[in-house]
Design an enzyme around this catalytic site. Sequence first.
Site, PDB file in Angstrom:
ATOM      1  N   LYS A  65     -18.513  26.553  -3.737  1.00 27.13           N
ATOM      2  CA  LYS A  65     -19.934  25.857  -3.069  1.00 27.13           C
ATOM      3  C   LYS A  65     -21.145  26.159  -3.828  1.00 27.13           C
ATOM      4  O   LYS A  65     -21.819  27.434  -3.744  1.00 27.13           O
ATOM      5  CB  LYS A  65     -19.808  26.508  -1.670  1.00 27.13           C
ATOM      6  CG  LYS A  65     -18.619  26.216  -0.765  1.00 27.13           C
ATOM      7  CD  LYS A  65     -18.911  26.640   0.738  1.00 27.13           C
ATOM      8  CE  LYS A  65     -17.728  26.009   1.431  1.00 27.13           C
ATOM      9  NZ  LYS A  65     -16.855  26.889   2.100  1.00 27.13           N
ATOM     10  N   TRP A  98     -20.237  20.739  -2.483  1.00 28.98           N
ATOM     11  CA  TRP A  98     -18.626  21.206  -2.901  1.00 28.98           C
ATOM     12  C   TRP A  98     -18.265  20.757  -4.239  1.00 28.98           C
ATOM     13  O   TRP A  98     -18.425  19.368  -4.148  1.00 28.98           O
ATOM     14  CB  TRP A  98     -17.771  20.741  -1.612  1.00 28.98           C
ATOM     15  CG  TRP A  98     -18.126  21.479  -0.547  1.00 28.98           C
ATOM     16  CD1 TRP A  98     -19.109  22.482  -0.023  1.00 28.98           C
ATOM     17  CD2 TRP A  98     -17.212  21.350   0.719  1.00 28.98           C
ATOM     18  NE1 TRP A  98     -18.887  22.868   1.298  1.00 28.98           N
ATOM     19  CE2 TRP A  98     -17.838  22.396   1.626  1.00 28.98           C
ATOM     20  CE3 TRP A  98     -16.120  20.818   1.091  1.00 28.98           C
ATOM     21  CZ2 TRP A  98     -17.468  22.502   2.909  1.00 28.98           C
ATOM     22  CZ3 TRP A  98     -15.765  20.893   2.409  1.00 28.98           C
ATOM     23  CH2 TRP A  98     -16.075  21.685   3.363  1.00 28.98           C
ATOM     24  N   THR A 107       5.257  30.543   5.875  1.00 27.49           N
ATOM     25  CA  THR A 107       4.252  30.162   4.818  1.00 27.49           C
ATOM     26  C   THR A 107       4.326  31.354   3.876  1.00 27.49           C
ATOM     27  O   THR A 107       4.366  32.508   4.256  1.00 27.49           O
ATOM     28  CB  THR A 107       3.172  29.859   5.600  1.00 27.49           C
ATOM     29  OG1 THR A 107       2.653  30.865   6.133  1.00 27.49           O
ATOM     30  CG2 THR A 107       3.261  28.720   6.388  1.00 27.49           C
ATOM     31  N   GLU A 129       4.293  23.502   6.915  1.00 25.34           N
ATOM     32  CA  GLU A 129       4.013  23.054   8.340  1.00 25.34           C
ATOM     33  C   GLU A 129       4.194  21.655   8.680  1.00 25.34           C
ATOM     34  O   GLU A 129       4.126  21.106   9.792  1.00 25.34           O
ATOM     35  CB  GLU A 129       2.505  23.401   8.554  1.00 25.34           C
ATOM     36  CG  GLU A 129       2.183  24.970   8.962  1.00 25.34           C
ATOM     37  CD  GLU A 129       1.816  25.658   7.578  1.00 25.34           C
ATOM     38  OE1 GLU A 129       2.250  25.170   6.351  1.00 25.34           O
ATOM     39  OE2 GLU A 129       0.917  26.751   7.689  1.00 25.34           O
TER      40      GLU A 129
END
Length: 620
Positions: A447, A452, A193, A338
Amino acid sequence: MQGLMQHGALTVDKIIDHAALWHGGREVVTRSVEGPIVRTTYGAIHDRAKRVSNALLGLGIKPGDRVGTLAWNTARHMEAWYGIMGVGAVCHTLNPRLFPEQIAWIANHAGDRAIFVDLTFLPIIAGVLHHLPTVEHVVLFTDRAHMPADFKPAGEAPNFKGLLCYEDLVAEHSADCAWGGFDEGTAAGLCYTSGTTGDPKGVLYSHRSNFLHTLITLQPDVMGLSQKDVILPVVPMFHANAWGVAFSAPGTGAKMVMPGAKMDGASIYELLDTEGVTFSAAVPTVWQMLLQHLKESGGKLPNLRKVVIGGAACPEVIIRAFQEDYDVEVVHAWGMTETSPVGTLSVMTDELEKLPYDQQMPYRLKQGRPPLGVELKLTDDAGQRLPHDGKSFGNLKIRGPIIAAEYFRGAGGRILDDEGFFDTGDVATIDDHGFMQITDRAKDVVKSGGEWISSIDIENIALGHPKAAMTAVIGVPHPKWDERPILLVKLKDGETATKEEFLEFLQGKIAKWWMPDDVVFVDEIPLGATGKIDKKLIRQRMKNYVLPGLAAATVARAEEAAPEPPPPAALAAADGAQAARIYAPEPEEPLSEPPPIPEPEVVEALAHADADAEAEGATP
Ligand code: AMP
């Protein structure tokens, strides 16, 4: 009671066997790294991949050994993939866009014993080889005529046995080699990754997961490929397996067109046009370059039927330009290293397709629905499932036989929850049509006042401004709201604009409280090694930025408290538009922190930790 059907192991050698036997004459066209367009077939790729296998066996490569590749999308790269995987070795795709130190760290962590490399990337290997004690062989993807006369590692590399010529190896070895015969759970590929947080982590694909991923991608509502297609994967084989296309194209017998080292608009257009490409896949930035080229050149896309766009959120302007100007369907997709990588696709359902195009757009902009073989759930931080109401933001989790169960060498510890789901690190909503929408990476969400704000939403809408070339939104500290969003804009060449123009453009398109507190015009929005906006770097560059209103207060407080002048950063921000000055990277600070190269003892220890290699006695 067991079923009474045959249990043919799902190993990827069967994919290229199938292509050679049933589509042996189908072409694979490459813009070679040396320059010319070269043509081969699945039959020839199969033959040469077998020769690669024999060459690797001759070099002492054993099942389970990692063999790296540092290469563009080419037919040779494909031959190496199948040659490596066919004998049970692990094909480790290295990303050349990483810093050399990171490449070295990753190759050491993987314990690569050999590396196939393109001419373009030989200097990278020469520069780090003396830090790679496990690497014995470097094979250069070229012919004798292009071999360098004077290859020399930058330092002493005691285990390195020499630079080999790929075409010589292929010519010298026989195509008689038995593939497969091992368990389908055997490791086939390894891809790290990008490591924007912490060290890079290796995802170790199995033959079974790759085979199943191939079948999944072939579903009509996924990539829907056919042997009649001509497929150009711009997505690199070194990042998330070119979204599986190096398996799914031979799996169907589709013609392949490999772009090699050239990904600019003109070069991609030339291949789309001359080779009659019907299907392609790439990240949004590549398509932006192509669309710009088409606009300038007046080019058309008569053959192109569908493009899959993913890796980052696809802006509406791209979807509309393809559909409305060139009659090309865009499928917006989401996935990650992944997840092999296909996770969801925004293909219209029967119900949505009946809506007028403009009403479909909100769904086309979402990342879409999971295909058979992929399960999704949305949870709050306590792990409780959230409703699919299109409003509840939650952690996106994913499960299935093409999803990582753990990282190579156990990096990061346990990564699945009690139900076996992997936490993607993405924050998303899922609506009542089942369309998932990524609102942010968990670490990029703004935030504000306990609520959010989706940075991706704002930046995509702002990108619709005709003067915007690139946009990015980050959260900056605010004493009352914790964080407030600011918009960074890179303007198109020759354009000028004001903050107000952009804020007005956003009016009515986003909730009032999502409205950025500032607009900062910058010369560059940095991209990471996988082509995504590097928000970590932006945050680092903006660490001294103070919101305009707050800057005045800071200055006043600083003046009250002490006779000294306020900190320069606060002053610069005090006049709003000047904030861009802060953005310039500070020269004494490295732009990113590459992981340290492990000491040889650590590499040794890592190598010994690999039980397979130990059992084989293969650890150098
Ligand atoms: P990588 O493993 O480098 O391919 O990165 C995977 C990450 O890229 C995901 O977890 C998402 O954060 C992001 N990503 C991939 N596709 C999309 C998309 N269509 N929209 C928004 N983010 C995406």
